[in-house]
Design an enzyme around this catalytic site. Structure first.
Site, PDB file in Angstrom:
ATOM      1  N   SER A  42       0.795  -1.222   0.000  1.00  9.77           N
ATOM      2  CA  SER A  42       0.000   0.000   0.000  1.00  9.77           C
ATOM      3  C   SER A  42       0.829   1.274   0.000  1.00  9.77           C
ATOM      4  CB  SER A  42      -0.928   0.010   1.219  1.00  9.77           C
ATOM      5  OG  SER A  42      -0.186  -0.133   2.422  1.00  9.77           O
ATOM      6  N   HIS A 248      -0.712   5.696   6.810  1.00 12.66           N
ATOM      7  CA  HIS A 248      -0.212   5.679   5.443  1.00 12.66           C
ATOM      8  C   HIS A 248       0.119   7.109   5.005  1.00 12.66           C
ATOM      9  CE1 HIS A 248      -2.106   1.684   5.422  1.00 12.66           C
ATOM     10  NE2 HIS A 248      -1.254   1.404   4.445  1.00 12.66           N
TER      11      HIS A 248
END
Length: 266
Positions: A42, A248
């Site tokens: 990711s 993230h």
């Protein structure tokens, strides 16, 4: 990291506990004349950066992700964006290597965090005591010592076999927290331990990359001053609107943290 895991773990456990956490070089020119293949998890697909490509489904590939941005800036002869949210080393081996060939000039990859249990480490540290958090990190580091090197070797060997002429850039992970500052959420002990864990896995990844003759791209310097608690974070803390984006890089983290490192090493 894995979308289903971070959703299942963080959403259910956090809510249940009621806790909250607040100009191209010659090498670059050469890479642009051949194909570019972007592999990994990711952090390469762009989870957290928004503007997801609908056809990528649960892989959550973003037009703000560093591979997409590099492709737009350099116009390689072909671009294959295969990084996928939740990918492990086994996933790369089984599903991301199909477009590699002798004409591939550049490969980028981030991988290893899911193998080491990223989602479970973060969940444990959010909902549990300092000692439990430290214990879970210790377990992850033991995995990094005992098992991850072999997993990385398998991926790197396969990349080189399928793309013998490619420049391979292996990118690491940023430290999550700015330390020594007042910050709501996790304790200073946990924040320091999580940063140390990022250093630990980055060191292991860099060693395996070097041993395969690959270039390691260290993003810790570009993210310095933009960690969580910095006041100018390029990383999501817990994102209650989309829990999958937690921990993230933001779009700014992709363009300001990851893209310059790939560009300087490609």
């Amino acid at each position: 990291m894995r979308r289903s895991r971070i959703t299942a773990y963080v959403t259910s456990l956090l809510l249940a506990s009621g806790l909250a956490l607040t100009g191209a070089t010659a090498t670059q020119a050469q890479a642009a004349t051949g194909g570019y293949v972007a592999l990994g998890d990711s952090y390469s697909s762009g989870v957290g950066a928004g503007s997801y490509i609908s056809s990528s489904g649960s892989c959550d590939r973003s037009t703000n992700a560093y591979p997409y941005l590099w492709n737009a800036a350099h116009s390689p002869s072909s671009f294959s964006f295969l990084a996928c949210s939740g990918a492990t080393t086994d996933d790369v081996l089984s599903g991301q290597l199909g477009t590699l060939s002798s004409s591939t000039a550049l490969v980028s990859v981030t991988i290893g965090g899911n193998d080491a249990g990223f989602a479970d480490v973060m969940t444990t540290c959010v909902i549990s005591s300092d000692s439990t958090c430290l214990s879970r990190i210790s377990t992850a580091q033991a995995y990094v010592d005992s098992t991850l090197p072999g997993k990385l070797d398998a991926v790197y060997d396969a990349i080189r076999a399928k793309a013998p002429n490619a420049k391979v850039v292996v990118l690491g992970y940023p430290r999550f927290y700015k330390l020594g500052t007042t910050c709501l959420g996790l304790s200073a002990t946990k924040r320091s331990a999580i940063n140390n864990a990022a250093d630990y896995i980055d060191t292991a990844i860099a060693k395996r990359a070097a041993d395969h003759g690959f270039t390691y791209g260290d993003v810790r310097s570009t993210f310095s001053g933009h960690e969580i608690c910095s006041g100018s974070s390029w990383l999501h803390s817990v994102n209650w609107l989309d829990i999958t984006e937690s921990y993230h890089p933001t779009a700014a983290g992709q363009s300001g943290g990851y893209l310059p490192v790939l560009t300087s090493n490609a």
